[in-house]
Every structure is written in C-alpha cells, then in structure tokens.
Design an enzyme around this catalytic site. Structure first.
Site, PDB file in Angstrom:
ATOM      1  N   ASP A 193       0.814  -1.213   0.000  1.00 26.61           N
ATOM      2  CA  ASP A 193       0.000   0.000   0.000  1.00 26.61           C
ATOM      3  C   ASP A 193       0.849   1.264   0.000  1.00 26.61           C
ATOM      4  O   ASP A 193       0.358   2.342  -0.339  1.00 26.61           O
ATOM      5  CB  ASP A 193      -0.922  -0.012   1.229  1.00 26.61           C
ATOM      6  CG  ASP A 193      -1.959   1.099   1.186  1.00 26.61           C
ATOM      7  OD1 ASP A 193      -2.632   1.231   0.146  1.00 26.61           O
ATOM      8  OD2 ASP A 193      -2.079   1.840   2.170  1.00 26.61           O
ATOM      9  N   MET A 274      -8.091   5.609   2.789  1.00 30.69           N
ATOM     10  CA  MET A 274      -8.221   6.776   1.917  1.00 30.69           C
ATOM     11  C   MET A 274      -6.960   7.054   1.105  1.00 30.69           C
ATOM     12  O   MET A 274      -6.936   7.993   0.309  1.00 30.69           O
ATOM     13  CB  MET A 274      -8.552   8.013   2.762  1.00 30.69           C
ATOM     14  CG  MET A 274      -9.901   7.954   3.450  1.00 30.69           C
ATOM     15  SD  MET A 274     -11.277   7.883   2.263  1.00 30.69           S
ATOM     16  CE  MET A 274     -11.083   9.454   1.422  1.00 30.69           C
ATOM     17  N   ARG A 275      -5.909   6.246   1.288  1.00 30.62           N
ATOM     18  CA  ARG A 275      -4.676   6.531   0.563  1.00 30.62           C
ATOM     19  C   ARG A 275      -4.889   6.429  -0.947  1.00 30.62           C
ATOM     20  O   ARG A 275      -4.307   7.196  -1.716  1.00 30.62           O
ATOM     21  CB  ARG A 275      -3.561   5.590   1.019  1.00 30.62           C
ATOM     22  CG  ARG A 275      -2.226   5.890   0.335  1.00 30.62           C
ATOM     23  CD  ARG A 275      -1.090   5.046   0.871  1.00 30.62           C
ATOM     24  NE  ARG A 275      -0.603   5.545   2.152  1.00 30.62           N
ATOM     25  CZ  ARG A 275      -0.676   4.898   3.289  1.00 30.62           C
ATOM     26  NH1 ARG A 275      -1.227   3.694   3.322  1.00 30.62           N
ATOM     27  NH2 ARG A 275      -0.211   5.414   4.398  1.00 30.62           N
ATOM     28  N   ALA A 276      -5.727   5.498  -1.394  1.00 28.13           N
ATOM     29  CA  ALA A 276      -5.956   5.338  -2.828  1.00 28.13           C
ATOM     30  C   ALA A 276      -6.566   6.597  -3.432  1.00 28.13           C
ATOM     31  O   ALA A 276      -6.190   7.020  -4.534  1.00 28.13           O
ATOM     32  CB  ALA A 276      -6.862   4.135  -3.084  1.00 28.13           C
TER      33      ALA A 276
END
Length: 697
Positions: A193, A274-276
């Site tokens: 990730d 929420m990183r995507a």
C-alpha cells in the site's frame, strides 16, 4: 562510473515509463512498484530514470542533503547558517536485499556514546536517498525488519536511530521504487500500500519489437558512451519536459467533478482506507501537468485508476492484481460531469495532449498496467463446489468416486475445485532455529525479546546495557576512573541475544491417488492445503509440493517463496491411480536433502496430506514404513493431515505419523476454530500423536 542505458531508448513498456515519469514530475505520488517476469528491463528503466531527474540544491558539507531554502532544524549536521550551497544530480540509492539494519538507517558508535557521551553517527542509505530515489530490487525478498524501517521512514519522512537512550533523527523523503518477480513471492500488504502506483510488465510477443530490443541492447553493450550520445537529444527533451511539468503542477486544477469520479471509483473497487483516493488525485494532477494542461480530464482519472488501484482493490487470497476496465468505465461514466466542470470536457479542447508518445515516453493515457481482466485460469477459492453424481467404487478404500476413474488403476480424474480456505492452527518446528526472519517457529534473531547476552562476533548491533555495565564495573579503579563517567573498553561490550520467529520451508506431500479421488473429499483436501498455503504466505515461509499417484511421485513445485505458484499447481492437480506412498516420501526426502545444501539455516516442516494407505508395487506398506523412518532419523519435523473419512477408520495416518516422528491431525482439527485441542509444536516423538487424539476426544 558506467554510462546508464538511455531512458528514451527503451522499447515498449509505455506504462512503466509513464509511471516513472509521473513520479519524477510529482514525487508526492508515492513511488512505483514494478511487477513482472525476469528480463523485462525493470531495473534498466529505474536506473535510467535517475539521469532524467532535475538537479537538487543542497547545503554544502551537509551529509543529509538539506535544502538550503528550508534546512532541517533537527539535522545532525546542523544548525545550518544561510550561506554556501551547491547543486548536484539527484541520487539513486540501491538497497540490497541482504543489507543490515545499520546499513539502512545508519550506525551509532556505542562505545563513544557510553564513554564520552558523543553522538558519533554514520549516515545510512535512508540519509543518502533523501530528496532522491530509493530503489529496491527484488523488494518482495526484503527482510521483515528492513520492511518495517522502510514503512516508518516512508510514513513520517524521517529516520530515527535509537540505541540505549541515544537517539538521532534526520529527514528522509525519497521516491520509493521497487521491482519484483511475483513468481518469487508477494509483498506484505502494508508495504504494498505504500507504493503509489503499480505496473505489470511482460516481454513483448511481437517479433519486430523483440528484434529492436536486441538490436539496441547489442549496440549499447558494444559502445555505451556512443549509444548514449545518439539518444542525448531525446534525453534532453524529456528532461526539459519534466522540469516544465513540475513548474506547471501548482497551477493544475482538480475540479469537484474529477474528485467525485475518483471517490466513486475507489468506493466501487472497495479499496481500504483513503490513501488510494489521495494517490489517484495526485496522479491525475501529474498526468495533466505532463500533458501540458491545467485542467484534469476524465481520461486522467481513468489512467490514474489503472495505475493506482490494481494492487489496492480488495480480492480473495491468491487472486492476481488487476482491474475490471468495463466496471471502471461504467463508474466514470455514471459519475462523470455531474457538476459540469472540466472533468467531462473530452470533446473540444485538447484532442491529443501527447501527440508524440515516442518522443515523450508514456505520455498519452492508454491501457493500464494492471488493467487486464483476471485470467480465467486463476485459482478460485470462493466456495464449495456443487456435489457431483458419483458411481463406481474405489478399489482401494471402498469409497464412491466419479465414473471413469482409475480407482486402483491408472485412470485420471478431472481436477476438483478447492473448497473455501479457512484459518488453520499454528504448526511450528520445535527447538530454536537460526533461519531467515519470518513468523512461524522460534529462532535466534536480531529482533525480538532479549533472552541473554554474549560477546559480540564482529560488529556490535544490539547492545545489552546491563551486561556491558556489569562487565566494565570491576575494572573502574584499575582504569583510573576519577569522574562520574564509566570507563568502557571494547572487551566490555556485550551483544544482546534475542529470540524472535523464523520462516521455514513447508514441504507439502500430497496424496493424489484413487483413494483420495472422491470428488467431495478431494475438494476438502485441496481446501485444507490452500489454507495451509495462505498461512505459509502470512508467516513468510518457502513452500514446495510433492504429489504422488499411480506408480510414481512428482515434484510439482520446487521450493519457492511464491505460494501463488503452489496454489495454481494445486488447482490443476490430477487424481487417480494407486497410492505409491513410499515414492512420495522418498521424493520429499531427496528434495529436503538438496535444499539443506542450498539453505542450511532454514529448517523444514513436512506436511503429508493422505489417508495413510499404501498400495502398488512389492511390499508397499513395508517400503513406506522404511521411507517414513528416514525423516525421523534426520530429525525432520512433520505433521500428517489425516484425510480418512467414513464410519470405519483404519488409523493408518496415525501410524504413519509415528514412523515419521511427527504428529497427526484430522481435517477438522486443522481448523483454528475447531473444538479440538490447539495444535502446537510438532514433536519429535510419535507419542504425541496419541496425545493429540486424546485431547481431540
């Protein structure tokens, strides 16, 4: 210094080149993970990128590459005064898979720190990579403790070195680029990730393109400098385009319509966290700047999704990364242009934002790296297969099996689908090992709980403070101590002995004979093996698989770190025929013998999946018994997964476990949530098989 291969001379690999260039334009995108088969120019492309990176301004004499415009107030070489600065090329720092912790984060001189109170610090690779590129080849083989340090540095933008109360902190912001071959194992989800983008690469199947690759490579090998000179103009053009895109980046507007598309896409593919969303937004903005635009279009959002989501979407175990492009297009169309902003201005405007993709590699949006639909032959583990009509009798066990099977002969069954995997009990090797870091069995490691102290062998890495003080205390008067400081000599230093966990070689020996071939039974067996494979992946093991049926045994999968490869082989495993148990055990014994020569520190755990029957050939039972005792004589840890079913049970698997010197568990006992007693360390005595049975009862 050797001349790097020119970035613009790479043939094909548009997605790879685009992902690297987007990170050069906007390092905030978060790096690139390049997945692909060997020999696809992964490393060549990454090394070539460093020559295109703009130069960086640094404080003169600072070992930590501080920016003279905003120097790090906590820099170990600071504080920095306004004054001399210099420019240098951006660095590309390579992290070897076998690097030590001290080489990565730096090292303190413990002796001087204790005796003089001086922070004598030698910077590591994280300091060298600050404001540059940190490249990890074969990142999936990186040791866990190094992965943890990388995660911390990538998350905080700083590296912390703490040793017995002495600490050093320095800035460490870098572009993380990793390459890997999925055949050698997958990455931990936490590290996966952290990579902003991912790209799948493969060698071209077009003869003309392959010819051009060979032609250019041979020309480069014959005269690297001359070859690079012929591509100098193209390199300069791309370098200038990167600088122009960086200057334009702050002016790019990401409208509400594009943001809505990004959020809807991430929700549709069920990505965690929420990183995507953030990575997609930064990537779409960088795409617009790279194309020379100040507005983010729908095509930028689509390309950003193809680069940022394949490795983040939620998927079943052993599913290949990928993105359903039809679903992506439907989502973008549904949520496109709802606010009437620039996100839907494909018509009019700039019809061809990158008219020369060859002159500026990877410029135009296109098929994404992970945008291929999942292969039809990917292992499926989502549910129990429907019951099949059965006819005929199994000549070895009296159990029904599909008609047309070989039973006791050489017939072959259609491969059964694996049942849904489950969480298994912990199977571990007894004793204390010294193998590769992992999460299965107890081992002496550089990380873990402290269990004692010893004199250091070579460089001191983990100080045992109490033992060091105890060793130095009796000599203080003889050494002339007069003040409050402790006089410490090299001979006083003590290394902390620590206990952690190691990864093992888990070798599966799977019975694929007719006695196991009943459709429902083999489905359950495959589900159990798949569950153990998933457990092996989580515990960082190597795996191998031997199968036996008919009259021989086969090494279906040589020992590897890729449990995905084992899952694929398991899915297509044929069944039928007699049960050459001895052949399977002898093949496994030979595999372990060879593997001990290659990796002597890695201990093995043999998992035999069978009902214990032995047929075929002269004296099959006696031969199987002799083969099993070889494992006991070698002290190899083993467990037998008893697949016998039906109201009448012969207990042959338990007898086999005793001869192996291991223990036996049933398929039901293998489940972590079963009511049977917990399966702990694999014992070296057959007595424990009976104890396990009593606990289960």
């Amino acid at each position: 210094m050797s001349t790097p291969y020119p970035f613009t001379a790479l043939v094909g690999q548009e997605d790879l080149r685009l992902a690297l260039l987007l990170n050069a334009v906007s390092p905030a995108v978060g790096g690139v993970l390049v997945r692909g088969e060997k020999g696809t120019a992964k490393s060549t492309a990454v090394r070539a990128l460093s020559a295109l990176m703009p130069e960086v301004d640094v404080v003169s004499g600072c070992r930590f590459s501080c920016d003279p415009a905003s120097p790090d107030p906590g820099c170990p070489d600071g504080p920095h005064e306004t004054g001399a600065s210099s420019s240098r090329p951006a660095r590309m720092v390579e992290l070897p898979v076998g690097a030590s912790e001290d080489r990565l984060v730096g090292a303190l001189d413990i002796e001087r720190a204790l005796a003089e109170g001086v922070k004598a610090f030698e910077p590591g690779l994280l300091a060298d990579a600050h404001r540059g590129i940190l490249y990890v080849d074969e990142v999936n083989l990186l040791h866990d403790h190094l992965v943890d340090l990388l995660l911390d540095a990538a998350a905080m933008g700083a590296s912390y070195v703490e040793r017995e109360g002495v600490s050093v902190r320095h800035a460490s912001k870098f572009l993380l680029v990793g390459t890997m071959n999925p055949e050698e194992g997958e990455l931990r989800p936490q590290l996966l990730d952290r990579f902003g983008l991912t790209v799948e690469v493969a060698a071209s199947r077009e003869p003309d393109q392959r010819v051009e690759v060979v032609r250019r490579r041979l020309a480069y090998d014959d005269d690297p400098a001359g070859f690079a000179g012929r591509w100098a103009d193209e390199e300069s053009a791309v370098r200038a385009r990167i600088v122009a895109a960086r200057d334009l980046l702050p002016e790019v507007r990401l409208g509400d319509g594009a943001l809505r598309q990004i959020a809807a896409t991430c929700a549709a593919f069920e990505v965690d966290g929420m990183r995507a969303d953030i990575v997609m937004a930064r990537t779409a903005t960088a795409l617009a700047a790279w194309a020379g635009r100040t507005d983010v279009l729908a095509e930028d959002v689509r390309q950003a999704a193809l680069l940022a989501l394949p490795h983040r979407r939620r998927r079943a175990p052993f599913d290949a990364p990928g993105l359903d492009e039809d679903k992506l297009d439907e989502t973008l169309e549904e949520f496109g242009g709802q606010d009437g902003d620039e996100g839907d201005r494909d018509e009019g405007g700039d019809d061809d934002p990158d008219p020369d993709p060859d002159g500026g590699p990877g410029g135009g949006p296109g098929g994404g790296p992970g945008g291929q639909p999942e292969p039809d032959d990917a292992p499926r583990v989502d549910g129990e297969p429907a019951a099949q009509p059965e006819s005929g009798e199994d000549r070895e066990g009296g159990e029904p099996q599909p008609s047309g099977s070989g039973g006791g002969g050489g017939g072959e069954q259609t491969p059964a689908r694996a049942a849904e995997p489950f969480r298994t009990k912990v199977l571990s090797v007894p004793g204390l090992g010294e193998g590769a870091a992992g999460r299965r069995s107890r081992a002496r490691t550089e990380h873990g709980r402290t269990i004692g102290a010893r004199r250091p062998r070579g460089a001191l890495t983990k100080l045992h403070l109490a033992a060091t003080v105890q060793a130095a205390a009796p000599h203080q008067r003889a050494r002339g101590r007069s003040g409050p400081g402790l006089v410490v000599r090299r001979d006083d230093l003590r290394q902390a002995s620590r206990e952690g966990r190691e990864g093992n070689l888990v070798l599966f020996v799977v019975d694929a004979s007719g006695s196991m071939a009943a459709r429902q039974r083999m489905s359950a067996v495959k589900g159990a093996v798949l569950s153990l494979l998933l457990d092996a992946y989580q515990r960082r093991d190597k795996v191998g698989m031997v199968t036996f049926r008919g009259s021989a045994a086969d090494l279906a999968l040589p020992p590897t770190s890729s449990v995905d490869a084992a899952a694929v082989r398991l899915e297509s495993l044929p069944t039928g025929g007699r049960t050459p148990l001895a052949a399977g055990l002898l093949k496994a014994h030979e595999v372990l013998r060879v593997e001990r020569l290659r990796d002597p520190a890695r201990r093995a755990l043999v998992v035999v999946v069978t009902d214990g029957r032995a047929t075929g050939g002269p004296e099959p039972v006696a031969l199987a018994s002799r083969a099993a005792r070889l494992f006991g004589a070698d002290g190899v840890a083993s467990v037998v997964v008893d697949c016998e079913s039906g109201p009448v049970r012969l207990g042959l698997a338990g007898q086999l476990a005793g001869e192996l010197g291991g223990t036996a568990v049933t398929l039901d006992e293998l489940r972590a949530d079963s009511i049977a007693g917990l399966v702990k360390d694999v014992r070296s005595s057959g007595q424990n098989s009976g104890q396990s049975s009593r606990r289960a009862a």
